[in-house]
Scaffold this motif. Sequence first.
Motif, short mmCIF file in Angstrom:
data_model
loop_
_atom_site.label_atom_id
_atom_site.label_comp_id
_atom_site.label_asym_id
_atom_site.label_seq_id
_atom_site.Cartn_x
_atom_site.Cartn_y
_atom_site.Cartn_z
N SER A 207 5.51 12.64 -13.96
CA SER A 207 4.53 12.68 -15.05
C SER A 207 3.15 13.13 -14.59
CB SER A 207 4.41 11.29 -15.70
OG SER A 207 4.01 10.33 -14.73
N THR A 208 2.98 13.36 -13.31
CA THR A 208 1.67 13.80 -12.79
C THR A 208 1.78 15.22 -12.27
OG1 THR A 208 2.18 12.92 -10.60
CG2 THR A 208 1.09 11.44 -12.15
N PRO A 209 0.68 15.96 -12.25
CA PRO A 209 0.72 17.35 -11.79
C PRO A 209 0.63 17.48 -10.28
CG PRO A 209 -1.48 16.83 -12.56
CD PRO A 209 -0.64 15.60 -12.81
N TYR A 210 0.99 16.41 -9.54
CA TYR A 210 0.86 16.46 -8.10
C TYR A 210 2.12 17.03 -7.47
CZ TYR A 210 -2.94 13.24 -9.11
OH TYR A 210 -4.08 12.66 -9.61
N HIS A 211 1.93 17.66 -6.34
CA HIS A 211 3.05 18.22 -5.57
C HIS A 211 3.38 17.25 -4.45
CE1 HIS A 211 4.83 21.96 -3.35
NE2 HIS A 211 5.71 21.01 -3.57
N TYR A 212 4.45 16.49 -4.61
CA TYR A 212 4.85 15.52 -3.59
C TYR A 212 5.38 16.25 -2.37
CZ TYR A 212 4.52 12.18 -7.43
OH TYR A 212 4.06 11.42 -8.48
N GLN A 213 4.91 15.83 -1.20
CA GLN A 213 5.23 16.58 0.00
C GLN A 213 5.87 15.75 1.10
OE1 GLN A 213 5.00 19.87 0.39
NE2 GLN A 213 5.90 19.70 2.44
N ALA A 214 5.43 14.52 1.32
CA ALA A 214 5.90 13.77 2.48
C ALA A 214 6.17 12.32 2.09
CB ALA A 214 4.86 13.81 3.61
N CYS A 215 7.31 11.80 2.59
CA CYS A 215 7.67 10.41 2.38
C CYS A 215 8.52 9.97 3.55
CB CYS A 215 8.44 10.25 1.07
SG CYS A 215 8.99 8.55 0.76
N ARG A 216 8.27 8.77 4.06
CA ARG A 216 9.03 8.24 5.19
C ARG A 216 9.28 6.74 4.97
NH1 ARG A 216 9.49 12.75 5.40
NH2 ARG A 216 9.14 14.22 7.13
N PHE A 217 10.42 6.26 5.46
CA PHE A 217 10.74 4.84 5.43
C PHE A 217 10.21 4.19 6.70
CE2 PHE A 217 13.82 6.52 2.45
CZ PHE A 217 13.93 5.53 1.50
N GLY A 218 9.84 2.92 6.58
CA GLY A 218 9.37 2.19 7.75
C GLY A 218 9.46 0.70 7.50
N GLN A 219 9.56 -0.07 8.56
CA GLN A 219 9.62 -1.52 8.47
C GLN A 219 8.21 -2.08 8.56
OE1 GLN A 219 12.31 -2.96 11.46
NE2 GLN A 219 14.12 -2.15 10.44
N VAL A 220 7.79 -2.78 7.50
CA VAL A 220 6.45 -3.36 7.44
C VAL A 220 6.60 -4.88 7.47
CG1 VAL A 220 4.33 -3.56 6.11
CG2 VAL A 220 5.62 -1.42 6.09
N PRO A 221 5.96 -5.58 8.39
CA PRO A 221 6.09 -7.04 8.45
C PRO A 221 5.53 -7.68 7.20
CG PRO A 221 4.34 -6.26 9.92
CD PRO A 221 5.08 -5.05 9.44
N ASP A 222 6.10 -8.88 6.86
CA ASP A 222 5.65 -9.58 5.66
C ASP A 222 4.19 -10.01 5.78
OD1 ASP A 222 8.16 -9.32 4.61
OD2 ASP A 222 8.87 -11.25 5.35
N GLN A 223 3.78 -10.41 6.96
CA GLN A 223 2.41 -10.84 7.18
C GLN A 223 1.83 -10.03 8.33
OE1 GLN A 223 2.46 -15.05 7.85
NE2 GLN A 223 2.88 -15.54 5.71
N PRO A 224 1.34 -8.83 8.03
CA PRO A 224 0.81 -8.00 9.12
C PRO A 224 -0.40 -8.64 9.77
CG PRO A 224 0.20 -7.11 6.97
CD PRO A 224 1.17 -8.23 6.71
N ARG A 225 -0.49 -8.43 11.05
CA ARG A 225 -1.62 -8.96 11.81
C ARG A 225 -2.80 -8.01 11.69
NH1 ARG A 225 1.14 -11.09 17.49
NH2 ARG A 225 2.56 -12.61 16.52
#
Length: 369
Positions: A207-225
């Motif tokens: 729905s937006t006129p943006y050109h999506y270019q990059a996406c990556r999966f990653g593990q993010v801790p629940d409580q980042p330090r």
Amino acid sequence: MGPRRAPELYGAPFASYALQVDPSTGLLIAVGGGGATKAGIKNGMHFLQLEQINGRLRQDAHCQLLRFQVHQQKGNKAKKAGSKEQGPRQRKGAAPAEKKCGAETQHEGLELRVENWQPAQTDFSSDPLQKVVCFNHDNTLLATGGTNGYVRVQKVPGLEKVLEFKAHEGEIEDPALGPDVKLVTMGQDLKASVWQKDQLNGPTFSSTPYHYQACRFGQVPDQPRLRQPAPCYLTAWDGSNFLPLRTKSCGHEVISCLNVSESGTFLGPGTVTGSVAIYIAFSLQCLYYVREAHGIVVTDVAFLPEKGHGPELLGSHETALFSVAMDSHCQLHLLPSLKTVSVRLLLLLCVRLTVVTILRLQSVFPGFL
């Protein structure tokens, strides 16, 4: 008639400086980058396989998987005894590598052997072009996409097909493989989709006129330090023996500049985050503070002189502080008269005492109001 334009075969992610075609394999070799300069541009070498597709010369419709191994060099082989071969003296460590299967690269005692492994193809249209490729986090799955909008997921190393479906209308721009065969695809149709295998598993961002270019999966801790910035302090020193008289915390913003008023009554610090403050020099009490007044590091501050035209320009204010920053702006910070501040504080205190008294009377005598 417009100017004649040659068809674009390939676009390199670096400035290309050399080009060569290997006659034995038909590979087009492009080399470029920033060279030995420290401009932040990486050097690169791309091998492109050309094919005749529908009577036209095009880049390979396949994705060629390569296998490489790193070996420690054991030194250059000695020449045979009695050899009278003479030639120009080579620089140390610059001896050419012997030709073996695949390509070899030598650098500082290491030998990199690159061998062709297997080809993978996704685009089976009449004008195919392999566009993008990515592995999952443990390199057990390979996702490829072409110009026809199809995505293919294969197992590694056997390249057995796991999934194949059409994800976009047009070229696939950038896929990303996550856990449990979760896949994110982006295409030239300005859409980004999240897939669980071949079924949509989330919204399609279109729905937006943006050109999506990059996406990556990653593990993010629940409580980042999160690293808390260290506190900063203002310290008043005795000028006769250079011993500290008093120290007070001034927050977590690093002070970038500091000035003292002509009478020594006020301190004016500026911070690297653009904030400006005015303190009483004797007690280190903060009287004035504007957070991120500039939004960038404050480079200098100066008080209005208290002699000459200073009092005339100051008017009814207690002091005035000028600040400049890297945003090319100069700001004026005026501190109201301390007498005015005292009257305002007294009125505020009276109002607060009145409210507290009424509330206590109401609690003791419920029918008071």
